[in-house]
Design an enzyme around this catalytic site. Sequence first.
Site, PDB file in Angstrom:
ATOM      1  N   GLY A 139      43.055  22.118 -73.329  1.00 58.73           N
ATOM      2  CA  GLY A 139      43.419  23.428 -72.337  1.00 58.73           C
ATOM      3  C   GLY A 139      44.291  22.800 -71.132  1.00 58.73           C
ATOM      4  O   GLY A 139      43.886  21.825 -70.504  1.00 58.73           O
ATOM      5  N   GLN A 193      39.705  27.625 -82.263  1.00 58.70           N
ATOM      6  CA  GLN A 193      39.524  27.662 -80.838  1.00 58.70           C
ATOM      7  C   GLN A 193      38.928  28.903 -80.347  1.00 58.70           C
ATOM      8  O   GLN A 193      37.978  29.020 -79.699  1.00 58.70           O
ATOM      9  CB  GLN A 193      40.477  27.057 -79.724  1.00 58.70           C
ATOM     10  CG  GLN A 193      40.950  25.534 -80.152  1.00 58.70           C
ATOM     11  CD  GLN A 193      42.263  25.554 -80.809  1.00 58.70           C
ATOM     12  OE1 GLN A 193      42.484  26.385 -82.147  1.00 58.70           O
ATOM     13  NE2 GLN A 193      42.959  24.366 -80.957  1.00 58.70           N
ATOM     14  N   ASP A 199      50.526  26.285 -71.972  1.00 62.80           N
ATOM     15  CA  ASP A 199      50.612  24.890 -71.934  1.00 62.80           C
ATOM     16  C   ASP A 199      51.825  24.411 -71.360  1.00 62.80           C
ATOM     17  O   ASP A 199      51.855  23.580 -70.513  1.00 62.80           O
ATOM     18  CB  ASP A 199      50.497  24.298 -73.301  1.00 62.80           C
ATOM     19  CG  ASP A 199      49.143  24.604 -73.996  1.00 62.80           C
ATOM     20  OD1 ASP A 199      48.295  23.460 -73.760  1.00 62.80           O
ATOM     21  OD2 ASP A 199      48.549  25.378 -74.436  1.00 62.80           O
ATOM     22  N   LYS A 209      49.454  28.473 -77.419  1.00 59.56           N
ATOM     23  CA  LYS A 209      48.871  27.736 -78.936  1.00 59.56           C
ATOM     24  C   LYS A 209      49.534  28.691 -79.906  1.00 59.56           C
ATOM     25  O   LYS A 209      50.036  29.851 -79.879  1.00 59.56           O
ATOM     26  CB  LYS A 209      47.355  28.230 -78.937  1.00 59.56           C
ATOM     27  CG  LYS A 209      46.598  27.906 -80.112  1.00 59.56           C
ATOM     28  CD  LYS A 209      46.914  26.177 -80.670  1.00 59.56           C
ATOM     29  CE  LYS A 209      46.408  25.527 -79.772  1.00 59.56           C
ATOM     30  NZ  LYS A 209      46.514  24.224 -79.921  1.00 59.56           N
TER      31      LYS A 209
END
Length: 379
Positions: free
Chosen positions: A65, A212, A253, A264
């Site tokens: 993360g 996730q 990210d 993701k």
Amino acid sequence: MADQYAQSGEDGRPTEIPAIRWDEPPEGPVLVLLDQTRLPAEEVELVCTDASALVDAIRSLAVRGAPLLGIAGAYGVALAAARGFDVDEAALALAGARPTAVNLSVGVCRAQAAHRDAVAKGGDPEQAAGAALAAARRLHREDAEASARMATHGLALLDELLPGGGHRILTHCNTGALVSGGEGTAFAVALAAHRDGRLRRLWVDETRPLLQGARLTAYEAARNGMAYTLLTDNAAGSLFAAGEVDAVLIGADRIAADGSVANKVGSYPLAVLARYHHVPFIVVAPVTTIDPDTPDGASIEVEQRPGFEVTEITSPQVTVSGAGGGIPVAPLGTQAYNPAFDVTPPELVTAIVTEEGAVSPVTAGALAELCDRSRQVTI
């Protein structure tokens, strides 16, 4: 003594096991992580005694993360300094552990700069290590504060776009306390809506191939008593078609200077679906995720993960003969395409929410202004 800058709930009480903490047992300082590869089956802590162990934990996704990687990177530099290792060597290894996540290198650089500054001013190794640790703790605290502000700004934006409450939010991957010094990014907004009685349903993409969403977001939603439903990634289209999604909330990210968002893998298809169905697509991330040195989406380095993550199914409690220790689901020798992230262009993003406020429409100029304003506040 144990580090006290772990994430906490609205009432100030920490979760049972913080995602990351600094500890100083008699044998020397360590960085303790909640091993996210073992969730939700087990809550197990992973102890890192040096930067190389932390690099392995980052690459294996035991810690993950964007915001939390920044915190981990900073603590990793402090750990190397406190343990007497080469700080610059440790910093280089840490910063390269996951190339797409810009927060990781930001955190590493902050602690490394603090260490170098202390040395340049004549500090001894212990003082320089203390300076690196202070920088890491400051980043940890700042991220917790940023998380709370993002939740406030994000909920205000939701109410503006979707007056009346009863929000049905679709999210992807995991963006809660497991990725943050506070209560997360996108998940923190949904949690704020839940606490305010304005969340009707949290739709949780399972997020293949490493699940996730199923393992981590569902775990966090259940712990917070939220109304949530898990779905396979490829079921999202039918939800949109049925009119069951009011907004999409994801993290990031890396955000390029033009507003392109790396998140993701599976995020870009959601953005396309959201645009077709006239549903807001909202990215929630701290200002540190915006990288002015990356001009556009094509310039973002997308991490490629091992193929066995696709060709095998893994479980924290089951180990068999697959190359990655999982259960093979494809013929031996099958090649797999496994990018960790995809890139969503700015024209598909309704808004980017940060601790300094929301940007909409998403343009290079608006992001640059936001970053300038953030730097002025910091100074």
